[in-house]
Write a protein that holds these residues in place. Structure first.
Motif, short mmCIF file in Angstrom:
data_model
loop_
_atom_site.label_atom_id
_atom_site.label_comp_id
_atom_site.label_asym_id
_atom_site.label_seq_id
_atom_site.Cartn_x
_atom_site.Cartn_y
_atom_site.Cartn_z
N ILE A 23 0.55 -1.13 -0.23
CA ILE A 23 0.21 -0.08 -0.10
C ILE A 23 0.82 0.67 -0.23
O ILE A 23 1.63 0.99 0.64
CB ILE A 23 -0.95 -0.27 1.09
CG1 ILE A 23 -1.35 -1.09 0.92
CG2 ILE A 23 -2.14 1.52 0.89
CD1 ILE A 23 -3.21 -1.60 2.76
N VAL A 24 0.96 2.25 -0.64
CA VAL A 24 1.16 3.39 -0.97
C VAL A 24 -0.08 4.44 -0.94
O VAL A 24 -0.59 5.11 -2.16
CB VAL A 24 2.14 3.77 -2.22
CG1 VAL A 24 3.32 4.45 -2.24
CG2 VAL A 24 3.23 2.27 -2.66
N GLU A 25 0.38 5.16 0.32
CA GLU A 25 -0.32 6.43 0.44
C GLU A 25 -0.10 6.91 1.84
O GLU A 25 0.52 7.00 2.71
CB GLU A 25 -2.15 5.42 1.03
CG GLU A 25 -3.57 6.13 1.20
CD GLU A 25 -3.58 7.44 0.25
OE1 GLU A 25 -2.81 8.58 0.21
OE2 GLU A 25 -4.09 6.99 -0.56
N ARG A 65 -4.25 3.29 6.92
CA ARG A 65 -4.22 2.30 8.17
C ARG A 65 -5.88 1.55 7.56
O ARG A 65 -5.97 0.16 7.91
CB ARG A 65 -4.86 3.27 9.54
CG ARG A 65 -3.25 3.68 9.56
CD ARG A 65 -2.48 2.93 9.56
NE ARG A 65 -2.04 2.00 10.66
CZ ARG A 65 -1.29 0.74 10.49
NH1 ARG A 65 -0.17 0.64 9.80
NH2 ARG A 65 -1.50 -0.48 10.71
N GLN A 66 -6.27 2.30 7.35
CA GLN A 66 -7.89 2.03 6.63
C GLN A 66 -7.17 0.59 5.83
O GLN A 66 -8.71 -0.24 6.15
CB GLN A 66 -8.60 2.15 6.36
CG GLN A 66 -9.98 1.99 5.57
CD GLN A 66 -11.09 3.47 4.45
OE1 GLN A 66 -11.37 4.38 5.43
NE2 GLN A 66 -11.52 3.17 3.80
N LEU A 67 -6.40 0.85 4.55
CA LEU A 67 -6.71 -0.27 3.85
C LEU A 67 -6.00 -1.30 3.79
O LEU A 67 -6.08 -2.69 3.93
CB LEU A 67 -5.57 0.29 2.23
CG LEU A 67 -6.11 1.60 2.00
CD1 LEU A 67 -5.93 2.17 0.80
CD2 LEU A 67 -7.67 1.12 0.74
N PHE A 68 -4.41 -0.88 5.33
CA PHE A 68 -4.12 -1.60 6.09
C PHE A 68 -4.65 -3.02 6.47
O PHE A 68 -4.95 -4.25 6.70
CB PHE A 68 -3.61 -1.42 6.86
CG PHE A 68 -2.36 -2.36 7.44
CD1 PHE A 68 -1.40 -2.67 7.15
CD2 PHE A 68 -2.70 -3.11 8.69
CE1 PHE A 68 0.28 -3.34 7.55
CE2 PHE A 68 -1.72 -3.53 9.35
CZ PHE A 68 -0.49 -4.47 8.34
N GLU A 118 2.61 -4.47 3.37
CA GLU A 118 3.49 -3.96 3.21
C GLU A 118 2.70 -2.59 3.26
O GLU A 118 2.73 -2.46 2.62
CB GLU A 118 4.33 -4.14 2.46
CG GLU A 118 5.05 -5.05 2.94
CD GLU A 118 6.20 -6.02 4.24
OE1 GLU A 118 6.37 -4.47 5.17
OE2 GLU A 118 6.43 -6.84 4.85
N GLU A 119 3.48 -1.82 4.16
CA GLU A 119 2.89 0.15 4.43
C GLU A 119 3.51 0.76 3.86
O GLU A 119 4.97 0.99 4.61
CB GLU A 119 1.74 0.16 4.60
CG GLU A 119 2.30 0.73 6.52
CD GLU A 119 1.56 0.93 7.36
OE1 GLU A 119 1.20 1.69 6.58
OE2 GLU A 119 1.32 -0.02 8.27
N CYS A 120 4.10 2.08 3.10
CA CYS A 120 4.87 3.04 3.40
C CYS A 120 4.07 4.76 2.44
O CYS A 120 2.91 3.98 1.96
CB CYS A 120 6.02 2.82 2.27
SG CYS A 120 5.75 2.95 0.29
N ASP A 131 10.43 5.41 -1.17
CA ASP A 131 10.24 4.32 -0.16
C ASP A 131 9.57 3.39 -1.19
O ASP A 131 10.07 1.89 -1.08
CB ASP A 131 10.03 4.32 0.81
CG ASP A 131 10.43 5.00 2.47
OD1 ASP A 131 11.11 5.92 1.83
OD2 ASP A 131 9.35 5.62 3.06
N ALA A 132 8.24 4.30 -1.80
CA ALA A 132 7.86 3.20 -2.66
C ALA A 132 8.45 1.87 -4.08
O ALA A 132 8.85 1.23 -4.02
CB ALA A 132 6.34 3.50 -3.36
#
Length: 227
Positions: A5-7, A14-17, A28-30, A35-36
């Motif tokens: 998730i790149v947002e 956090r909602q998507l996570f 994984e998120e950034c 970073d993405a």
């Protein structure tokens, strides 16, 4: 399945996570384009969700960078821009689909599932191999029409193997795509999952759905015959 998730909107990220984790994805998120770009080049993912309006590098620049680096996992764009030109530019940059904010969680999940299936060569939400059927929407596995009771980790394992039926999957790849960073990679937990899956998917020991390729990993047998 492993998603990136790149947002840069923390609340939406956090909602998507939470949403993807609840649907069985390893996430994984950034929040920045740089970073993405790094994560997508250095690590394996089954799908990425990318906002176009990112700090440091735009979402379009990130996607172009991935494609130039021969990273071919499917990409779903999230955008607040409703103009058709923006959608076309995103698709021409290498994205596979787009979703305009605000969106319904159910639509996001459906689009992600479809992209992952198509990337693996499956057009339908149900995968069938002989008497075994896996429904990627309801997350249910059936043997001869009867539901096979699986834990979350067991389902993730058999889904990934069935999605890649016929392909030899190393233990490292399976662990990387299915389990979170805190998973004990030095334990025999994966072997336990495989052993339990074989017992549940093949109680009569006549199908041999999960084959061990000595020294290489595991392979789901695409040529199952009905028992």
């Amino acid at each position: 399945m492993k998603a990136l998730i790149v947002e840069d909107d923390q609340d939406l990220r956090r909602q998507l996570f939470t949403q993807l984790s609840d649907k069985g994805y390893t996430v994984e998120e950034c929040e920045t384009g740089k970073d993405a770009l790094f994560l997508g080049k250095e690590y394996e993912f089954d799908i990425a969700i990318v906002d176009l309006g990112l700090p440091e590098l735009s979402g379009l620049e990130v996607i172009r960078g991935w494609r130039e680096a021969q990273r071919d996992f499917p990409v779903l764009i999230l955008t607040a821009r409703g103009h058709w030109q923006d959608k076309v530019e995103g698709l021409e940059s290498g994205a596979d689909d787009y979703l305009v904010k605000p969106f319904q969680p159910e639509e996001l999940t459906a689009r992600l599932n479809a992209l992952v299936r198509r990337a693996a060569g499956h057009s339908k939400p149900k995968l069938s191999f002989g008497p075994l059927t896996l429904d990627t929407v309801s997350r249910v596995v059936q043997l001869n029409g009867d539901e096979v009771r699986l834990t979350s980790y067991e389902y993730r394992t058999v889904e990934y193997l069935m999605m890649n039926a016929g392909k030899t999957i190393s233990k490292a790849e399976l662990t990387e795509h299915l389990y979170h960073q805190d998973f004990d990679r030095d334990s025999n937990v994966l072997e336990v999952f495989i052993r339990r899956l074989r017992q549940k998917l093949d109680p009569e020991q006549t199908l041999q759905p999960i084959l061990t390729v000595r020294g290489l990993g595991y392979r789901f047998n695409p040529e199952l015959a009905s028992s």
